[in-house]
Write a protein that holds these residues in place. Structure first.
Motif, PDB file in Angstrom:
ATOM      1  N   PRO A   1      -9.965 -50.639  40.205  1.00  0.00           N
ATOM      2  CA  PRO A   1      -8.748 -50.572  41.017  1.00  0.00           C
ATOM      3  C   PRO A   1      -8.358 -49.130  41.314  1.00  0.00           C
ATOM      4  O   PRO A   1      -8.513 -48.260  40.457  1.00  0.00           O
ATOM      5  CB  PRO A   1      -7.688 -51.245  40.143  1.00  0.00           C
ATOM      6  N   ARG A   2      -7.860 -48.911  42.533  1.00  0.00           N
ATOM      7  CA  ARG A   2      -7.363 -47.580  42.870  1.00  0.00           C
ATOM      8  C   ARG A   2      -6.068 -47.358  42.099  1.00  0.00           C
ATOM      9  O   ARG A   2      -5.187 -48.212  42.113  1.00  0.00           O
ATOM     10  CB  ARG A   2      -7.066 -47.489  44.371  1.00  0.00           C
ATOM     11  N   LEU A   3      -5.990 -46.250  41.403  1.00  0.00           N
ATOM     12  CA  LEU A   3      -4.788 -45.979  40.611  1.00  0.00           C
ATOM     13  C   LEU A   3      -4.576 -44.480  40.566  1.00  0.00           C
ATOM     14  O   LEU A   3      -5.381 -43.752  39.975  1.00  0.00           O
ATOM     15  CB  LEU A   3      -4.960 -46.542  39.186  1.00  0.00           C
ATOM     16  N   SER A   4      -3.510 -44.051  41.235  1.00  0.00           N
ATOM     17  CA  SER A   4      -3.223 -42.620  41.255  1.00  0.00           C
ATOM     18  C   SER A   4      -2.412 -42.262  40.011  1.00  0.00           C
ATOM     19  O   SER A   4      -1.383 -42.889  39.714  1.00  0.00           O
ATOM     20  CB  SER A   4      -2.457 -42.285  42.547  1.00  0.00           C
TER      21      SER A   4
ATOM     22  N   ARG B   1       1.163 -41.465  40.942  1.00  0.00           N
ATOM     23  CA  ARG B   1       2.019 -42.626  41.259  1.00  0.00           C
ATOM     24  C   ARG B   1       2.356 -43.413  39.986  1.00  0.00           C
ATOM     25  O   ARG B   1       3.465 -43.914  39.832  1.00  0.00           O
ATOM     26  CB  ARG B   1       1.324 -43.534  42.280  1.00  0.00           C
ATOM     27  N   LEU B   2       1.385 -43.495  39.065  1.00  0.00           N
ATOM     28  CA  LEU B   2       1.684 -44.199  37.805  1.00  0.00           C
ATOM     29  C   LEU B   2       2.759 -43.443  37.026  1.00  0.00           C
ATOM     30  O   LEU B   2       3.680 -44.038  36.468  1.00  0.00           O
ATOM     31  CB  LEU B   2       0.405 -44.368  36.974  1.00  0.00           C
TER      32      LEU B   2
ATOM     33  N   ARG C   1      -5.875 -51.022  33.873  1.00  0.00           N
ATOM     34  CA  ARG C   1      -5.660 -50.360  35.172  1.00  0.00           C
ATOM     35  C   ARG C   1      -5.124 -51.345  36.212  1.00  0.00           C
ATOM     36  O   ARG C   1      -4.297 -50.992  37.050  1.00  0.00           O
ATOM     37  CB  ARG C   1      -6.972 -49.730  35.667  1.00  0.00           C
ATOM     38  N   VAL C   2      -5.596 -52.592  36.142  1.00  0.00           N
ATOM     39  CA  VAL C   2      -5.089 -53.632  37.057  1.00  0.00           C
ATOM     40  C   VAL C   2      -3.586 -53.820  36.839  1.00  0.00           C
ATOM     41  O   VAL C   2      -2.792 -53.876  37.789  1.00  0.00           O
ATOM     42  CB  VAL C   2      -5.848 -54.961  36.818  1.00  0.00           C
TER      43      VAL C   2
ATOM     44  N   ARG D   1      -1.605 -50.890  38.011  1.00  0.00           N
ATOM     45  CA  ARG D   1      -1.481 -50.878  39.475  1.00  0.00           C
ATOM     46  C   ARG D   1      -0.346 -51.798  39.938  1.00  0.00           C
ATOM     47  O   ARG D   1       0.382 -51.483  40.880  1.00  0.00           O
ATOM     48  CB  ARG D   1      -2.817 -51.266  40.117  1.00  0.00           C
TER      49      ARG D   1
ATOM     50  N   VAL E   1       2.760 -49.983  39.623  1.00  0.00           N
ATOM     51  CA  VAL E   1       2.944 -49.000  40.693  1.00  0.00           C
ATOM     52  C   VAL E   1       3.351 -49.690  41.994  1.00  0.00           C
ATOM     53  O   VAL E   1       4.289 -49.267  42.671  1.00  0.00           O
ATOM     54  CB  VAL E   1       1.635 -48.194  40.898  1.00  0.00           C
ATOM     55  N   THR E   2       2.653 -50.780  42.342  1.00  0.00           N
ATOM     56  CA  THR E   2       2.890 -51.399  43.660  1.00  0.00           C
ATOM     57  C   THR E   2       4.119 -52.312  43.662  1.00  0.00           C
ATOM     58  O   THR E   2       4.651 -52.608  44.724  1.00  0.00           O
ATOM     59  CB  THR E   2       1.671 -52.232  44.090  1.00  0.00           C
TER      60      THR E   2
ATOM     61  N   TRP F   1      -1.546 -59.923  41.272  1.00  0.00           N
ATOM     62  CA  TRP F   1      -2.909 -59.432  41.481  1.00  0.00           C
ATOM     63  C   TRP F   1      -3.840 -60.539  41.033  1.00  0.00           C
ATOM     64  O   TRP F   1      -3.592 -61.198  40.008  1.00  0.00           O
ATOM     65  CB  TRP F   1      -3.181 -58.176  40.638  1.00  0.00           C
TER      66      TRP F   1
END
Ligand SMILES: NC(=O)c1ccc[n+]([C@@H]2O[C@H](COP(=O)([O-])OP(=O)(O)OC[C@H]3O[C@@H](n4cnc5c(N)ncnc54)[C@H](OP(=O)(O)O)[C@@H]3O)[C@@H](O)[C@H]2O)c1
Length: 273
Positions: A12-15, A18-19, A229-230, A233, A236-237, A242
């Motif tokens: 997963p994309r995870l900045s 942002r986290l 990480r999922v 995310r 974050v979102t 998910w």
């Protein structure tokens, strides 16, 4: 990582930034933090600056996770609590500081067929207590504070809730489904009041939970770090859920294949029951 795992479970994309914005300085109550997915998530959120309250039963393991978070520069405190005990849950609630984020991750799975379960009322009792009653109570008790603080709830659920129920997993599946339905039902009111609520429908994750099932040894499974990480995310979102990409359309497919599933599962039970 084997090719099939990489296809089924793309990273997963995870900045990091942002986290850190999502959880940095926030008080996060994380249940089931002593092992597996919860342990991995504690380390990830600790590095992102969350102030963690870690809950599980195994006090020495919980302390070790706490120490690892602190050694990596994070903040954490451990609270040993058996979430199947209603009095212990109330004592936990009474002792909590204001919480910004609840990650309901503690869970118990039981694989036992119906005919082996007939004299075991505890199978239903324990799974319901941990997988449904405790998280519903925690969300309810923390709700007003979460509303005041624009907080968030994330539930760690199983992808097979989106699929026909597999034989042998009745108590686990039903208790996870109960909380899933409960959270989905209250979500509109939470979101309308400014509280984000999301569910991670995870596929198999290689933790001690699946270790007793030998059939899973050769089946693709996520790592606990990947599952963490999922979940991060979702924090974050602030999305509703998910699920793995390959479960797109699962609900529709599940309804369409139900007649076939009923026949196939009876055939399976005749052979294995
Ligand atoms: N592994 C998978 O394939 C998979 C797939 C989909 C979803 N999930 C979900 O992911 C979540 C985490 O599971 P996992 O795979 O990481 O399993 P795990 O390694 O067995 O971790 C379960 C966590 O829950 C805690 N817990 C269990 N009973 C408890 C109780 N009575 N009171 C308080 N805490 C309790 C455990 O700590 P103590 O034993 O120290 O209490 C542990 O920290 C669960 O909700 C599970 O349903 C797992």
């Amino acid at each position: 990582m084997p090719l099939l795992d990489r296809i089924l479970f793309p990273r997963p994309r995870l900045s990091d930034a942002r986290l850190r914005r999502a959880v940095g300085g926030r008080t996060v109550l994380l249940t089931g933090a002593s092992f597996g997915i919860g342990e991995a998530l504690a380390l990830l959120l600790g590095r992102a600056g969350a102030a963690l309250i870690l809950v599980a039963r195994t006090a020495d393991k919980l302390d070790a996770v706490c120490d690892a978070v602190v050694a990596a520069g994070g903040q954490a405190m451990a609270v040993a609590c058996d979430l199947t005990d209603p009095a212990a849950v109330e004592a936990l609630i009474a002792a909590l500081p204001p919480v910004d984020i609840l990650v309901s991750n503690a869970g118990k799975s039981i694989r036992r067929g119906f005919w082996a379960s007939t004299g075991r009322p505890q199978d239903v009792g324990r799974t319901i207590a941990l997988n449904y009653t405790a998280p519903a109570r925690l969300v309810s008790a923390l709700g007003p504070g979460l509303r005041d603080r624009g907080g968030q709830v994330v539930s760690v659920a199983a992808a097979n809730l989106l699929l026909p129920p597999p034989p042998g997993w009745a108590a686990y599946q039903a208790s996870k489904a109960a909380f899933d339905q409960w959270l989905r039902a209250v979500r509109p009111e939470l979101v309308a009041a400014g509280v984000a609520a999301g569910t991670a429908y995870l596929p198999l994750v290689r933790t001690r939970m699946i270790a007793p099932t030998a059939a899973y040894d050769r089946v693709p499974a996520m790592t606990p770090d990947h599952a963490a990480r999922v979940i991060a995310r979702l924090l974050v979102t602030r999305r509703a859920y998910w699920r793995p990409w390959w479960l797109f359309g699962a609900a529709a497919a599940s309804a369409a294949i139900r007649p076939l599933w009923e026949r196939v599962s009876v055939a399976w039970a005749k052979r294995h029951g």
